[in-house]
Design a protein around this motif. Structure first.
Motif, PDB file in Angstrom:
ATOM      1  N   LEU A   7     -46.118  90.875  12.760  1.00  0.00           N
ATOM      2  CA  LEU A   7     -46.348  89.471  13.096  1.00  0.00           C
ATOM      3  C   LEU A   7     -47.696  89.286  13.773  1.00  0.00           C
ATOM      4  O   LEU A   7     -48.071  90.053  14.666  1.00  0.00           O
ATOM      5  N   LEU A   8     -48.402  88.266  13.322  1.00  0.00           N
ATOM      6  CA  LEU A   8     -49.523  87.693  14.046  1.00  0.00           C
ATOM      7  C   LEU A   8     -49.053  86.322  14.511  1.00  0.00           C
ATOM      8  O   LEU A   8     -48.221  85.695  13.849  1.00  0.00           O
ATOM      9  N   GLY A   9     -49.561  85.834  15.604  1.00  0.00           N
ATOM     10  CA  GLY A   9     -49.123  84.526  16.067  1.00  0.00           C
ATOM     11  C   GLY A   9     -50.152  83.898  16.959  1.00  0.00           C
ATOM     12  O   GLY A   9     -50.965  84.584  17.584  1.00  0.00           O
ATOM     13  N   HIS A  10     -50.112  82.578  17.030  1.00  0.00           N
ATOM     14  CA  HIS A  10     -51.050  81.827  17.856  1.00  0.00           C
ATOM     15  C   HIS A  10     -50.276  80.780  18.641  1.00  0.00           C
ATOM     16  O   HIS A  10     -49.558  79.967  18.049  1.00  0.00           O
ATOM     17  N   SER A  11     -50.378  80.828  19.969  1.00  0.00           N
ATOM     18  CA  SER A  11     -49.842  79.771  20.818  1.00  0.00           C
ATOM     19  C   SER A  11     -48.340  79.572  20.556  1.00  0.00           C
ATOM     20  O   SER A  11     -47.547  80.490  20.771  1.00  0.00           O
ATOM     21  N   ALA A  38     -45.917  93.326  16.652  1.00  0.00           N
ATOM     22  CA  ALA A  38     -46.510  91.992  16.754  1.00  0.00           C
ATOM     23  C   ALA A  38     -47.795  92.052  17.566  1.00  0.00           C
ATOM     24  O   ALA A  38     -47.894  92.805  18.549  1.00  0.00           O
ATOM     25  N   ALA A  39     -48.784  91.259  17.145  1.00  0.00           N
ATOM     26  CA  ALA A  39     -50.033  91.090  17.890  1.00  0.00           C
ATOM     27  C   ALA A  39     -50.306  89.594  17.969  1.00  0.00           C
ATOM     28  O   ALA A  39     -50.539  88.945  16.947  1.00  0.00           O
ATOM     29  N   LEU A  40     -50.293  89.037  19.167  1.00  0.00           N
ATOM     30  CA  LEU A  40     -50.185  87.596  19.349  1.00  0.00           C
ATOM     31  C   LEU A  40     -51.333  87.078  20.207  1.00  0.00           C
ATOM     32  O   LEU A  40     -51.643  87.639  21.271  1.00  0.00           O
ATOM     33  N   VAL A  50     -45.559  95.285  21.141  1.00  0.00           N
ATOM     34  CA  VAL A  50     -46.208  93.973  21.228  1.00  0.00           C
ATOM     35  C   VAL A  50     -47.584  94.118  21.868  1.00  0.00           C
ATOM     36  O   VAL A  50     -47.728  94.771  22.917  1.00  0.00           O
ATOM     37  N   ALA A  51     -48.576  93.487  21.248  1.00  0.00           N
ATOM     38  CA  ALA A  51     -49.901  93.330  21.856  1.00  0.00           C
ATOM     39  C   ALA A  51     -50.162  91.856  22.085  1.00  0.00           C
ATOM     40  O   ALA A  51     -49.851  91.021  21.230  1.00  0.00           O
ATOM     41  N   LEU A  52     -50.713  91.529  23.233  1.00  0.00           N
ATOM     42  CA  LEU A  52     -51.174  90.178  23.533  1.00  0.00           C
ATOM     43  C   LEU A  52     -52.695  90.194  23.518  1.00  0.00           C
ATOM     44  O   LEU A  52     -53.325  91.020  24.181  1.00  0.00           O
ATOM     45  N   VAL A  53     -53.286  89.299  22.735  1.00  0.00           N
ATOM     46  CA  VAL A  53     -54.740  89.144  22.685  1.00  0.00           C
ATOM     47  C   VAL A  53     -55.045  87.796  23.320  1.00  0.00           C
ATOM     48  O   VAL A  53     -54.538  86.755  22.877  1.00  0.00           O
ATOM     49  N   GLN A  54     -55.868  87.817  24.357  1.00  0.00           N
ATOM     50  CA  GLN A  54     -55.989  86.654  25.229  1.00  0.00           C
ATOM     51  C   GLN A  54     -57.441  86.348  25.535  1.00  0.00           C
ATOM     52  O   GLN A  54     -58.203  87.230  25.934  1.00  0.00           O
TER      53      GLN A  54
END
Length: 306
Positions: A140-144, A176-178, A200-204
């Motif tokens: 999964l990729l995701g935005h907001s 997932a990388a979000l 899970v990775a969070l890209v911020q």
């Protein structure tokens, strides 16, 4: 970073002849990368993948869950960049009604729908991806808003408003990388535990004025199962992965981005893709991710637990 770690990272980089940031492997191909339109459970969607001449088979599928009222067309550059690392990136437009408002709102069920689409597409005689899709691997990729839906799905929970159609977490989901994603409740009172069952990775973005960096830090701390990663992209705001700032129809970020859109897209795609390739078992991606990337990439700072 300690001197010992810096020297170790340098030694690994030299041994692997890693002297620049990794580029999307398909970028130098003579023919163009794949891009076409499709539907996923009735939703219009765009698909991006490496060029037909790319020798890799069994390409994992990356489903990009959109931000609230952000059109799939706004993610074209980011999706192409991630696809270049060896993924079939699927970007649907999913319309539904939440809290009486009709719009583009991602939901958890899209993951299972995308697994079914991948099986059909891999078998479709006229598909440019026939027999090239790894139908057993979904990331999964995701935005907001879409990132929050993805984060919830990693726990296997069905939580409104992210779970419009109740569905089980697909067995094919591997990670997932979000981007621009937090689980901070209204009022900002702490971060509930995230009982994730996949990495899970969070890209911020450090300049995000909608999903605050402090809230992302709290969400990262709340993620219970490693491996996990927090990648902070210097100067990026909430729309650091869209083709343009404040895309039409979406709520604008009051905080200005201080790096170019190209820089934030490439950095976010690079770290998202390398994290996901690592959790899918690619050894060399893991060497870069855990041992080299933070030493050679000046556009980010990184926290992680392996």
């Amino acid at each position: 970073m300690s001197l010992a770690r810096t020297l170790a990272a340098g030694a690994v980089a030299a041994a692997l002849a890693v002297t620049v940031l990794p580029a999307a492997p398909a970028a130098a191909r003579e023919d163009a990368p794949i891009a076409f339109a499709t539907t996923v459970n009735g939703d219009p969607a765009d698909v991006y993948a490496p060029a037909p001449s790319d020798i890799r088979a069994d390409l994992p599928v990356a489903l990009l869950l959109q931000g609230a009222n952000v059109s799939r067309s706004a993610y074209a550059d980011y999706a192409r960049a991630v696809a270049g690392y060896g993924f079939v990136v699927v970007v649907p437009d999913h319309h539904r009604v939440i809290f009486g408002q009709s719009g583009l709102f991602a939901e958890e069920a899209q993951a299972s729908w995308t697994v079914a689409w991948a099986r059909d597409e891999d078998a479709r005689a006229a598909s440019p991806l026939k027999n090239r899709i790894d139908t057993g691997s979904l990331v999964l990729l995701g935005h907001s808003f879409g990132g929050a839906a993805a984060l919830t799905l990693t726990t296997g929970a069905c939580a409104p408003p992210f779970c419009g159609t109740p569905t089980a977490k697909p067995a094919e989901l591997k990670g997932a990388a979000l981007f621009g994603t937090t689980n901070t409740p209204p009022g900002g009172a702490g971060n509930p535990p995230v009982a994730n069952t996949v990495p899970v990775a969070l890209v911020q973005g450090t300049a995000d004025g909608m999903a605050a960096p402090a809230a992302a830090e709290g969400t990262y701390d709340a993620i219970q199962a490693p491996p996990k990663m927090l990648v902070s992209v210097t100067g990026a705001n909430h729309y650091g992965i869209t083709d343009v700032q404040n895309p039409a129809g979406a709520a604008p970020d009051p905080s200005a981005q201080t790096v170019s859109q190209e820089t934030s897209i490439k950095a976010s795609a690079r770290w998202s893709a390398m994290f996901l390739r690592t959790v899918l078992g690619d050894v060399w991606s893991g060497v870069w991710l855990w041992g080299v990337g933070d030493a050679v990439d000046p556009s980010v700072t990184v926290r992680y637990v392996r």
